[in-house]
Design an enzyme around this catalytic site. Structure first.
Site, PDB file in Angstrom:
ATOM      1  N   ASP A 168       0.904  -1.518  -0.090  1.00  0.00           N
ATOM      2  CA  ASP A 168      -0.188   0.355   0.217  1.00  0.00           C
ATOM      3  C   ASP A 168       0.805   1.088   0.101  1.00  0.00           C
ATOM      4  OD1 ASP A 168      -2.640   1.525   0.013  1.00  0.00           O
ATOM      5  OD2 ASP A 168      -2.106   1.884   2.358  1.00  0.00           O
ATOM      6  N   ASP A 214       0.494   5.420   0.482  1.00  0.00           N
ATOM      7  CA  ASP A 214      -0.499   6.421   0.275  1.00  0.00           C
ATOM      8  C   ASP A 214      -2.058   6.762  -0.214  1.00  0.00           C
ATOM      9  OD1 ASP A 214      -1.699   7.701   2.651  1.00  0.00           O
ATOM     10  OD2 ASP A 214      -0.448   9.706   2.320  1.00  0.00           O
TER      11      ASP A 214
END
Length: 152
Positions: A47, A49
């Site tokens: 991931d 942001d």
């Protein structure tokens, strides 16, 4: 799996001759000279942001606006304006640019000293960060479409 196990067996930690040894670099455990593979996860999620949740729109922007409101400032960054402000890297830099452009309004209208402006912006940014972390901890930001199905 056989070739993977052979490759992992070349790991320095797996080569040592201790009774039980676990390699910190791979998923091989050596027990009394015998290598055993551990179960690997079915998937890994990486991931950045904004991938799983639109943290800029639903988190940072909201937190900036809440920080302004709590500080008695009459400023609100809508989605379009915030999108433009994102061209400026860094929250403190973003606020400094915005307030400099709006110098005829508070807080920079009455704060002329550069060091005082820097201190003011730093305080606002700290408040904004605290508010953002509250949103994160409360799970208040909605997941992007499809994320729940993917991870649930």
């Amino acid at each position: 799996m056989q070739s993977t196990l052979r490759t992992r067996a070349r790991c320095p930690a797996a080569q040592r001759s201790t009774a039980v040894q676990r390699c910190s670099h791979c998923s091989v455990t050596q027990k009394r000279g015998r290598l055993t593979a551990q179960a690997l996860p079915e998937a890994l999620l990486f991931d950045c942001d904004g991938v799983l949740v639109d943290t800029e729109r639903d988190g940072h922007r909201v937190s900036f606006n809440d920080a302004f409101k709590q500080s008695g400032l009459d400023h609100s960054w809508g989605e379009e304006l915030y999108g433009q402000l994102l061209e400026i890297g860094g929250g403190k830099e973003r606020m400094t640019k915005y307030f400099t452009d709006m110098e005829d309004q508070e807080p920079f209208k009455s704060t002329k000293d550069p060091d005082a402006r820097k201190t003011l912006v730093a305080g606002l940014h700290k408040l904004k960060t605290d508010l953002f972390m509250q949103l994160v901890e409360a799970g208040a930001m909605p997941l992007r479409p499809g994320v729940q199905r993917l991870v649930g």
